[in-house]
Design a protein around this motif. Structure first.
Motif, PDB file in Angstrom:
ATOM      1  N   THR A 284       0.832  -1.206   0.000  1.00  0.00           N
ATOM      2  CA  THR A 284       0.000   0.000   0.000  1.00  0.00           C
ATOM      3  C   THR A 284       0.870   1.261   0.000  1.00  0.00           C
ATOM      4  O   THR A 284       0.603   2.222  -0.731  1.00  0.00           O
ATOM      5  N   ILE A 285       1.910   1.254   0.826  1.00  0.00           N
ATOM      6  CA  ILE A 285       2.832   2.395   0.878  1.00  0.00           C
ATOM      7  C   ILE A 285       3.458   2.635  -0.499  1.00  0.00           C
ATOM      8  O   ILE A 285       3.501   3.760  -1.010  1.00  0.00           O
ATOM      9  N   ALA A 286       3.940   1.552  -1.115  1.00  0.00           N
ATOM     10  CA  ALA A 286       4.583   1.684  -2.417  1.00  0.00           C
ATOM     11  C   ALA A 286       3.584   2.098  -3.498  1.00  0.00           C
ATOM     12  O   ALA A 286       3.943   2.800  -4.448  1.00  0.00           O
ATOM     13  N   LEU A 313      17.644   3.805  -2.001  1.00  0.00           N
ATOM     14  CA  LEU A 313      16.878   3.529  -0.778  1.00  0.00           C
ATOM     15  C   LEU A 313      16.591   2.037  -0.649  1.00  0.00           C
ATOM     16  O   LEU A 313      16.785   1.442   0.422  1.00  0.00           O
ATOM     17  N   GLY A 314      16.138   1.415  -1.745  1.00  0.00           N
ATOM     18  CA  GLY A 314      15.828  -0.009  -1.721  1.00  0.00           C
ATOM     19  C   GLY A 314      17.050  -0.854  -1.414  1.00  0.00           C
ATOM     20  O   GLY A 314      16.962  -1.856  -0.682  1.00  0.00           O
ATOM     21  N   ALA A 315      18.207  -0.470  -1.963  1.00  0.00           N
ATOM     22  CA  ALA A 315      19.438  -1.230  -1.727  1.00  0.00           C
ATOM     23  C   ALA A 315      19.827  -1.203  -0.257  1.00  0.00           C
ATOM     24  O   ALA A 315      20.216  -2.231   0.322  1.00  0.00           O
ATOM     25  N   ILE A 316      19.726  -0.037   0.366  1.00  0.00           N
ATOM     26  CA  ILE A 316      20.081   0.083   1.784  1.00  0.00           C
ATOM     27  C   ILE A 316      19.150  -0.768   2.644  1.00  0.00           C
ATOM     28  O   ILE A 316      19.587  -1.510   3.533  1.00  0.00           O
ATOM     29  N   ALA A 317      17.851  -0.694   2.367  1.00  0.00           N
ATOM     30  CA  ALA A 317      16.876  -1.447   3.162  1.00  0.00           C
ATOM     31  C   ALA A 317      17.045  -2.947   2.975  1.00  0.00           C
ATOM     32  O   ALA A 317      16.967  -3.726   3.935  1.00  0.00           O
ATOM     33  N   SER A 330      11.710  -5.529  10.829  1.00  0.00           N
ATOM     34  CA  SER A 330      11.867  -6.222   9.553  1.00  0.00           C
ATOM     35  C   SER A 330      10.779  -5.802   8.575  1.00  0.00           C
ATOM     36  O   SER A 330      11.043  -5.586   7.382  1.00  0.00           O
ATOM     37  N   LEU A 331       9.546  -5.630   9.075  1.00  0.00           N
ATOM     38  CA  LEU A 331       8.451  -5.185   8.212  1.00  0.00           C
ATOM     39  C   LEU A 331       8.693  -3.763   7.712  1.00  0.00           C
ATOM     40  O   LEU A 331       8.370  -3.436   6.567  1.00  0.00           O
ATOM     41  N   VAL A 332       9.275  -2.909   8.553  1.00  0.00           N
ATOM     42  CA  VAL A 332       9.615  -1.536   8.127  1.00  0.00           C
ATOM     43  C   VAL A 332      10.623  -1.577   6.979  1.00  0.00           C
ATOM     44  O   VAL A 332      10.474  -0.869   5.971  1.00  0.00           O
ATOM     45  N   LEU A 333      11.645  -2.431   7.105  1.00  0.00           N
ATOM     46  CA  LEU A 333      12.654  -2.533   6.049  1.00  0.00           C
ATOM     47  C   LEU A 333      12.077  -3.137   4.779  1.00  0.00           C
ATOM     48  O   LEU A 333      12.452  -2.760   3.666  1.00  0.00           O
ATOM     49  N   VAL A 334      11.145  -4.080   4.928  1.00  0.00           N
ATOM     50  CA  VAL A 334      10.446  -4.628   3.763  1.00  0.00           C
ATOM     51  C   VAL A 334       9.673  -3.515   3.052  1.00  0.00           C
ATOM     52  O   VAL A 334       9.662  -3.429   1.813  1.00  0.00           O
ATOM     53  N   LEU A 339       9.214   0.146  -1.558  1.00  0.00           N
ATOM     54  CA  LEU A 339       9.136   1.516  -2.070  1.00  0.00           C
ATOM     55  C   LEU A 339      10.278   1.783  -3.041  1.00  0.00           C
ATOM     56  O   LEU A 339      10.079   2.316  -4.143  1.00  0.00           O
ATOM     57  N   GLY A 340      11.501   1.404  -2.647  1.00  0.00           N
ATOM     58  CA  GLY A 340      12.665   1.666  -3.486  1.00  0.00           C
ATOM     59  C   GLY A 340      12.680   0.883  -4.775  1.00  0.00           C
ATOM     60  O   GLY A 340      13.068   1.390  -5.829  1.00  0.00           O
ATOM     61  N   LEU A 341      12.241  -0.366  -4.732  1.00  0.00           N
ATOM     62  CA  LEU A 341      12.310  -1.229  -5.906  1.00  0.00           C
ATOM     63  C   LEU A 341      11.205  -0.954  -6.913  1.00  0.00           C
ATOM     64  O   LEU A 341      11.364  -1.215  -8.104  1.00  0.00           O
ATOM     65  N   TYR A 342      10.072  -0.424  -6.462  1.00  0.00           N
ATOM     66  CA  TYR A 342       8.912  -0.270  -7.333  1.00  0.00           C
ATOM     67  C   TYR A 342       8.753   1.114  -7.946  1.00  0.00           C
ATOM     68  O   TYR A 342       8.403   1.236  -9.128  1.00  0.00           O
ATOM     69  N   VAL A 343       8.947   2.198  -7.141  1.00  0.00           N
ATOM     70  CA  VAL A 343       8.380   3.482  -7.548  1.00  0.00           C
ATOM     71  C   VAL A 343       8.991   4.074  -8.820  1.00  0.00           C
ATOM     72  O   VAL A 343       8.367   4.913  -9.469  1.00  0.00           O
TER      73      VAL A 343
END
Length: 436
Positions: A284-286, A313-317, A330-334, A339-343
């Motif tokens: 939902t966030i993404a 951002l996605g790489a760091i998470a 872990s859910l926060v990092l997911v 967000l980083g991989l999709y947007v």
């Protein structure tokens, strides 16, 4: 139904494609949820599951280009209708597979049938309906369907895994019920989705002429700089560079998507149903980030940083994820990884059509998609292999994070993908006509 031309384009073009994308994405990644019980029932090792999850993308590699060219030359409507119906049938057969070999074959066939769906949208349909300035926002809205499919599909899949219907196990029911919408939508496309503005009964004669002229002017502007043949576009250094970037990006993307439920469950111990609902949070966030980011790119005209920053951002998470033992952290990092991989994906797929058109754009876009999606096998398979070898996801996730970060760095070496010549001014003038 809608007075605004833009609203009608979104309803009659984007909406059916949006629904098709949801179905395609669900049918592609539902195996990640099925694996939570299917692997044990079928006796699949992590390596066998990784092979089956990823072999789908070899079908993409082999059949993406020819399928996209057929759609470009014969019209996208009937081609998309046919592949939707047939891939629905293949997915239903997965409920009755008996061994790993059948799993590999059916996943390969599913990939072969889905291979041209997204390239047809990117290179054939979108340029006919949305100009260069409009495309990042339109593409981002279309591709945000992948996130919505996670919001819808994750709770549904988690619930179905714990339910026995018609004497079948949950993962079998999951495959059958998610096959039906593909068949139904494929038939609906024959009546809903126009091939081009000239075929749209919901456009006035003036609107048909406006959109057709807009598309033809964009093609002429590109051809005045350089007209590519199919072969020239496929061996063009810029196209091959895009394919390499996409390969690195998708190595992390698909490794994350196919293994994320399993990795998160290992940390949290949450039930299948809980997993389904909680995974809807990062999706939902993404989803909202996807559309806001695409509108930002369309408004500013900037593409490179809009693609690269989310990847960093996605790489760091992703790199930090396997080292966290608290399930909520872990859910926060997911969520940050998603967000980083999709947007940036909507902006990414608006890029090739800034310098290619027609059959050249269709072939090159499909080639980028096909080569890039080889990583759809690499990411899941290597993740499974390293999990078997080391007993943890740490090494695999660090490798995927590095791959995604390198993709972001290479993106910054691209030009900004602005329209050629005076087409931006022409687009602005035509937009005034549309809004009048």
């Amino acid at each position: 139904m809608f007075k605004s031309l833009q609203a009608r384009k979104y309803f009659y073009v984007i909406l059916p494609l949006f629904i098709g994308s949801i179905i395609s994405y669900l049918d592609r990644v539902n195996v990640a949820f099925a694996a939570l019980s299917m692997n044990q029932d079928m006796g699949f090792s992590a390596e066998e599951y990784g092979m089956g999850a990823g072999i789908l993308f070899f079908g993409y590699m082999l059949f993406g280009v020819p399928g996209t060219l057929i759609a470009e030359r014969r019209g996208p409507r009937s081609w998309l209708a046919v592949i939707l119906v047939v891939w629905g049938v293949v997915l239903a057969f997965m409920a009755f597979m008996q061994n790993a070999t059948q799993f590999y074959i059916l996943r390969f066939l599913l990939g072969a049938l889905e291979a041209s769906f997204f390239p047809v949208v990117y290179a054939v349909i979108m340029p006919r309906w949305f100009n260069t300035k409009e495309r990042p926002a339109a593409m981002s809205l279309f591709l945000s369907s992948m996130l919505l499919s996670g919001v819808i599909g994750a709770p549904l899949a988690g619930w179905l895994l714990d339910v026995s219907i018609w004497g079948l196990k949950g993962w079998q029911t999951l495959f059958i019920l998610e096959a039906i919408p593909a068949v139904v939508l494929g038939i609906a496309y024959l009546y809903w989705l126009p091939n081009s503005p000239k075929d749209a009964v919901w456009l006035s004669s003036e609107e048909k002429e406006l959109l057709t002229q807009e598309y033809e002017q964009e093609v002429a502007a590109k051809n005045s700089v350089r007209k590519f043949t199919i072969w020239e576009s496929c061996k063009n250094k810029k196209v091959l560079k895009l394919a390499g970037i996409y390969f690195l990006w998708m190595t992390g993307f698909w490794g994350f998507n196919f293994w994320m439920p399993t990795a998160l469950k290992a940390v949290s111990g949450w039930s299948n149903t809980q997993m389904g609902w909680l995974i809807a949070i990062p999706m939902t966030i993404a989803f909202f980030g996807f559309n806001l980011w695409g509108m930002s790119s369309s408004k500013s005209g900037e593409k490179r940083w809009h693609m690269a920053l989310p990847l960093f951002l996605g790489a760091i998470a992703m790199g930090a994820g396997p080292f966290v033992t608290n399930p909520w952290m872990s859910l926060v990092l997911v969520s940050l990884s998603a967000l980083g991989l999709y947007v940036g994906l909507g902006i990414w797929w608006s890029y090739p059509t800034t310098f290619l058109s027609g059959s050249a754009a269709a072939a090159a876009t499909s080639l980028i998609n096909s080569i890039g999606l080889i990583s759809g096998w690499v990411g899941p398979y290597v993740t499974g292999y390293m999990k078997n070898a080391t007993g943890s996801f740490q090494g695999a996730y660090i490798g995927m994070a590095i791959s995604v970060a390198i993709a972001g760095l290479f993106i910054l070496t691209l030009d900004n993908g602005v329209a050629t010549g005076n087409t931006e001014k022409k687009h602005d003038a035509m937009q005034d006509v549309k809004n009048a």
